[in-house]
Design an enzyme around this catalytic site. Structure first.
Site, mmCIF file in Angstrom:
data_model
loop_
_atom_site.group_PDB
_atom_site.id
_atom_site.type_symbol
_atom_site.label_atom_id
_atom_site.label_comp_id
_atom_site.label_asym_id
_atom_site.label_seq_id
_atom_site.Cartn_x
_atom_site.Cartn_y
_atom_site.Cartn_z
ATOM 1 N N ASP A 456 0.816 -1.221 0.000
ATOM 2 C CA ASP A 456 0.000 0.000 0.000
ATOM 3 C C ASP A 456 0.847 1.268 0.000
ATOM 4 O O ASP A 456 0.428 2.289 -0.529
ATOM 5 C CB ASP A 456 -0.995 0.006 1.170
ATOM 6 N N CYS A 457 2.047 1.202 0.562
ATOM 7 C CA CYS A 457 2.891 2.409 0.579
ATOM 8 C C CYS A 457 3.327 2.755 -0.840
ATOM 9 O O CYS A 457 3.352 3.932 -1.226
ATOM 10 C CB CYS A 457 4.109 2.194 1.473
#
Ligand code: LAN
Length: 729
Positions: A456-457
Site C-alpha cells: 500500500d505504501c
C-alpha cells in the site's frame, strides 16, 4: 484498568524530575528523511538555527503560528487546517511524525547500550525517564503493551528495568509504584517470551526459562512449508537474531546494578527461582494469543533436542547461516533493520561477533538515534524509523484532491513534497540470498534507507506522485519509466492460488500457510507468523492501480485483471453487518474508508452497489448523537465494533470520507459529521490530539498524529467540492 488521558502539569514536573531544556532540541533530517533529534548545547548554534514551528509544536512550545480568520464554511476549515499543517513540513519536503504507542521497545535500545557497554547520551537518559514517568499508569504506576493499555507484566517489568538502568534509584516513588504493581502480578517470571529474552540478555533471567528459539530451523531446506523464509517479515527478522542470542546464551556480565535488579523484579530471591519451570508461566493479564498444545509440545521437544541431540556442527552451521542473513539485513537497510526490535538485537549480535570497534557495530550505534523521538512528554522509541513516505503521500494527495494544489500559497509545499518522494523511491534491489523480493521503483513506509517496500505504501506514493505531476506548474521528476517497475512489483505482489487469490498482503506475497499461527510463540500478538491478506492494503493497491490505469497503458490488461481480482477479494471480506475489519488503523471506520474509496474508483457507489450500500449502513448506524464517530481500540482486539467514550475527529473524518465517496444520498448525515470536525478545529487551524489511531497485530496500538490533519482536511475539502460550500451548522 485502561489508561486515563494524560493530564497537565505532567507527572514528571510534579515530581520535580530533571529535564532537558526543550528550547535546545533540534530535529535534523536529510534528503531521504532521516529523523535525528539532537540536543544543542551551543547557544550560537541555536541562534543560527532557530527552532522551526514543527520542533516547537512537538515539544509543546508556543509555535507562534497565527490565529486564522474563523472558518465559516467547510472549505475555509480545510484551508485553515492546511495552513497550519503546511508549517509542520520539514525543509526536505517530508512530514515528520512522533510514532509512539508500543511500550515494549525501549528495553531493546537500552539493553543494546548496556550489553555493548555503549554509554547512552545523558539527555536521552533524562528524557526517557521523563517519558516513562509521564506514561506510567496514574493509578498503579505500571505500563502496558501500548500507551493506552492497562498495566501488564511485559510493559511493567521491561520499563522498570529501563528506568533503573538509566539511573532512577529503586526508592524513587515512580520505581516503587511500578515495583509494587509488578510484584502484585507475581513478578517478572510471568513475562511473555520477548520480555524473558531481553531480561536474559541483561542477565536478569536464566536462559533455561525461555522457550526455545532454535536458529537450527534456518538450516532446513527452504522449500519446506514452515521454513522461516515463508514467515511474515517482522517475525522472521525478529526471531533471526533472537535465535542467535538464545543459542549462544548471550548475557551481560553481572554487576552491582544488575545484582540489585535481580532482587527487585521477583517476589522471591533470584537463586531460589527454578527458571526452567517458568518457561510457560505467562501472566494472564498479558496473554492475547495463548499457547496451543502443539506449541507446548514443539517447545518441549526442542528443549530435548538442544540438550541431548543437536550435534555441535549443526549449531555452528546454524550460527553461520543466521549471521549471514543478519549481515544481509543490515546491508539492505543501512543498519536500520526492518524495525526497532531487530535493530537493537542485530546490534548486540554484531557486537558479540565483531566487537565494539568494528565498522559494522559503529554504524549500528549511529542508527540507534533514528528510532528515538523527542516529545513534550519526554523521549520515546518509535515503532519504525518514522512514517515519512506514508504521511507525505497522503498530505500531497489531500492537497490535490481538495483543489489546493493550484493555490500559490501551497505550491512550494507541493514541490518540496514531490522532491521528497522522488528522493525516496528505491533505486536498487536487495542483495541476493536475502529472501527478499524486488523493490526497485517502489516506495517504503518510512525511508529509502530502511529499505522495505509495502504494497500500500508503493500504491499511495505512486498515486501522490502522479497526482502532483498533473499540476500545471510542476515539473515531472518521476518519469513513467520510473513508475513501471513499481507496477511490475505490485502486480507480482498479488496473492494467487491457495492464499486468498486477488488480495494483497503487506510486505510480500503470502508465502506460508496460516496454520503456522499454531506455533506463534509471542503470546502478546496475534497474526504474526505469516503474511495475511489485508483489506486496506488491497484497497490502496486497487486505488493506486486504478489511478495508474487512467494514466498509462503499461501492462493494461494485467492491471485491469489485478484490479478486478482485488475488488472481488475486498467484497468477499465484508462482514455480514456491512463492515470491514481494519488491521492497521482503528478499526472498522478506517477500513470502510479505504474499501469504499477502492470501490468508488470502479464506479461503484450507493446507488448501484449493494456492497457499498451495506458499507454505508454500517457506518450510519454507528453515528453518535453529536454527529461524529468514535471507535475504541477494543474493536481491534475483539474484532467487533466497540464505540469510544467520546467521538473522535479522525474516525469522523474517515466515516465522512467513506460516505462522500459512496455518494450516500442523505447529505445531512455527512453534514453533521463535517460540523463536528469544524467545531473541534482550533483558531490556528489545528486539531488537538485525541485517542490513538493505529494498530498492529491486533493487540498493539500505535500513534499516527498526522492523521488528525490530513484526513479532516480532506473531508472538509471534499464536502465543499462535492456538495456546497455553504456554512454548516
Ligand atoms: C506498520 C506500519 C505501517 C503499516 C501500514 C502501511 C499502514 C499497513 O497498511 C501495512 C503494514 C505496516 C507497514 C506496518 C506493519 C507492522 C509495523 C511495522 C507497523 C504497524 C509499525 C510497527 C509494526 C512493527 C511490527 C513493530 C515492531 C514490533 C514487532 C512485533 C516486531
Amino acid at each position: 484498568m485502561s489508561r486515563p488521558a494524560l493530564t497537565r502539569p505532567f507527572r514528571s514536573d510534579r515530581l520535580d524530575l530533571p529535564r532537558t531544556e526543550p528550547q535546545r532540541w533540534k530535529l535534523r533530517t536529510d534528503k531521504v528523511g532521516r529523523l535525528n533529534w539532537v540536543y544543542i548545547r551551543d547557544d550560537d548554534e541555536l541562534r543560527r538555527h532557530p527552532q522551526t514551528p514543527y520542533e516547537k509544536y512537538v515539544l509543546g512550545l508556543e509555535t507562534g503560528l497565527p490565529e486564522l480568520p474563523k472558518a465559516k464554511t467547510p472549505y475555509d476549515g480545510a484551508l485553515n487546517g492546511l495552513r497550519f499543517f503546511k508549517e509542520l513540513q520539514l525543509d526536505e519536503g517530508l512530514w515528520a511524525c512522533r510514532y509512539g504507542g508500543p511500550m515494549f521497545l525501549l528495553i531493546g535500545v537500552v539493553a543494546a547500550h548496556y550489553v555493548t557497554r555503549t554509554p547512552m547520551r545523558e539527555e536521552w537518559k533524562v528524557e526517557i525517564i521523563r517519558y516513562l514517568t509521564n506514561t506510567a499508569h496514574p493509578l498503579d504506576g505500571g505500563w502496558g503493551l501500548h500507551s493506552e493499555d492497562k498495566s501488564t507484566v511485559f510493559g511493567t517489568a521491561c520499563n522498570y528495568v529501563v528506568i533503573r538502568l538509566l539511573g532512577m534509584p529503586a526508592d524513587h516513588p515512580v520505581a516503587v509504584a511500578a515495583r509494587v504493581t509488578l510484584h502484585k502480578f507475581g513478578g517478572a517470571v510471568g513475562c511473555p517470551q520477548w520480555g524473558k529474552l531481553f531480561l536474559s540478555v541483561l542477565n536478569l533471567y536464566e536462559w533455561d526459562g525461555v522457550n526455545p528459539i532454535p536458529p537450527d530451523i534456518w538450516v532446513l531446506p527452504d522449500w519446506l512449508p514452515f521454513h522461516p523464509s515463508k514467515w511474515w517479515i517482522h517475525c522472521r527478522q525478529v526471531y533471526l537474531p533472537m535465535g542467535y542470542l538464545y543459542s549462544e546464551k548471550v548475557k551481560a556480565p553481572l554487576d552491582p546494578l544488575l545484582e540489585s535488579l535481580r532482587s527487585e523484579i521477583y517476589t522471591s530471591p533470584y537463586d531460589t527461582i527454578d527458571f526452567a519451570k517458568h518457561r510457560n508461566n505467562i501472566s494472564e493479564i498479558d496473554i492475547y494469543y495463548p499457547h496451543t498444545t502443539i506449541l507446548d509440545f514443539v517447545n518441549s521437544a526442542m528443549v530435548m533436542w538442544e540438550k541431548f541431540i543437536r550435534p555441535d556442527w549443526l549449531k555452528q552451521k546454524a550460527r553461520e547461516v543466521v549471521l549471514d542473513l543478519i549481515h544481509k539485513e543490515n546491508h539492505n537497510t543501512d543498519y536500520l533493520c526492518v524495525g526497532p526490535i531487530n535493530n537493537a538485537l542485530n546490534a548486540i549480535v554484531v557486537y558479540c561477533e565483531e566487537g565494539a570497534n568494528s565498522k559494522n557495530f559503529l554504524r549500528h550505534k549511529e542508527r540507534f538515534a533514528d528510532f528515538m523521538y523527542m516529545s513534550e512528554e519526554g523521549m520515546l522509541m518509535m515503532g519504525t524509523n518514522g512514517v515519512q513516505c506514508w504521511d507525505t503521500s497522503f498530505a500531497l494527495q489531500t492537497i490535490c484532491e481538495i483543489g489546493a494544489g493550484d493555490m500559490p500559497e501551497f505550491q512550494e509545499t507541493v514541490k518540496k513534497g514531490l522532491k521528497f518522494l522522488d528522493n525516496s523511491q528505491f533505486t536498487e534491489n536487495c542483495v541476493t540470498g536475502s529472501y527478499r523480493d524486488n523493490r526497485l521503483g517502489c516506495w517504503p513506509f518510512s525511508t529509502k534507507d530502511q529499505g522495505y517496500t509495502v504494497s500500500d505504501c508503493t500504491a499511495e506514493a505512486m498515486k501522490a506522485v502522479l497526482m502532483v505531476q498533473k499540476l500545471p506548474y510542476i515539473e515531472t521528476l518521476v518519469s513513467d519509466e520510473r513508475i513501471y517497475p513499481a507496477i511490475d512489483v505490485l502486480l507480482n505482489l498479488q496473492n494467487r492460488a491457495n492464499f486468498s487469490p486477488g488480495s494483497f498482503a503487506s510486505y510480500e506475497k503470502i508465502r506460508g500457510t496460516p496454520l503456522l499461527e499454531l506455533i506463534n510463540p509471542a503470546e502478546v500478538f496475534g497474526n504474526i507468523m505469516v503474511e495475511y491478506p489485508y483489506v486496506e492494503c488491497s484497497d490502496s493497491v486497487v486505488i493506486g492501480l486504478s489511478y495508474f490505469r487512467d494514466h498509462s497503458s503499461y501492462r493494461r490488461d494485467e492491471v485491469v485483471r489485478a484490479i478486478h481480482d482485488a475488488v472481488a477479494y475486498i467484497k468477499s471480506e465484508q462482514d455480514v453487518n456491512g463492515g470491514w475489519y481494519g488491521s492497521w488503523g482503528i478499526c472498522f471506520t478506517y477500513a470502510a474508508m479505504f474499501a469504499i474509496e477502492a470501490l468508488s474508483y470502479q464506479g461503484e457507489v450507493y446507488s448501484n452497489s449493494e456492497v457499498v450500500r451495506r458499507g454505508c449502513h454500517f457506518l450510519v448506524k454507528r453515528q453518535e448523537a453529536d454527529g461524529g464517530w468514535g471507535e475504541s481500540y477494543r474493536s481491534c482486539e475483539t474484532l467487533t465494533y466497540v464505540p469510544h467514550e467520546q467521538t473522535q475527529v479522525v474516525n469522523t473524518a474517515w466515516a465522512c470520507l467513506a460516505l462522500m465517496l459512496a455518494e450516500y444520498p442523505d447529505v445531512d448525515v455527512i453534514k453533521r459529521g463535517i460540523h463536528l470536525i469544524m467545531s473541534r478545529q482550533q483558531p490556528n487551524g489545528e486539531w488537538k490530539q485525541e485517542g490513538i489511531e493505529g494498530v498492529f497485530n491486533r493487540s498493539c496500538m500505535i500513534e499516527y498524529p498526522n492523521y488528525k490533519f490530513y484526513f479532516p482536511i480532506k473531508a472538509l475539502g471534499m464536502f465543499a467540492r462535492k456538495y456546497s460550500n455553504i456554512p454548516v451548522s
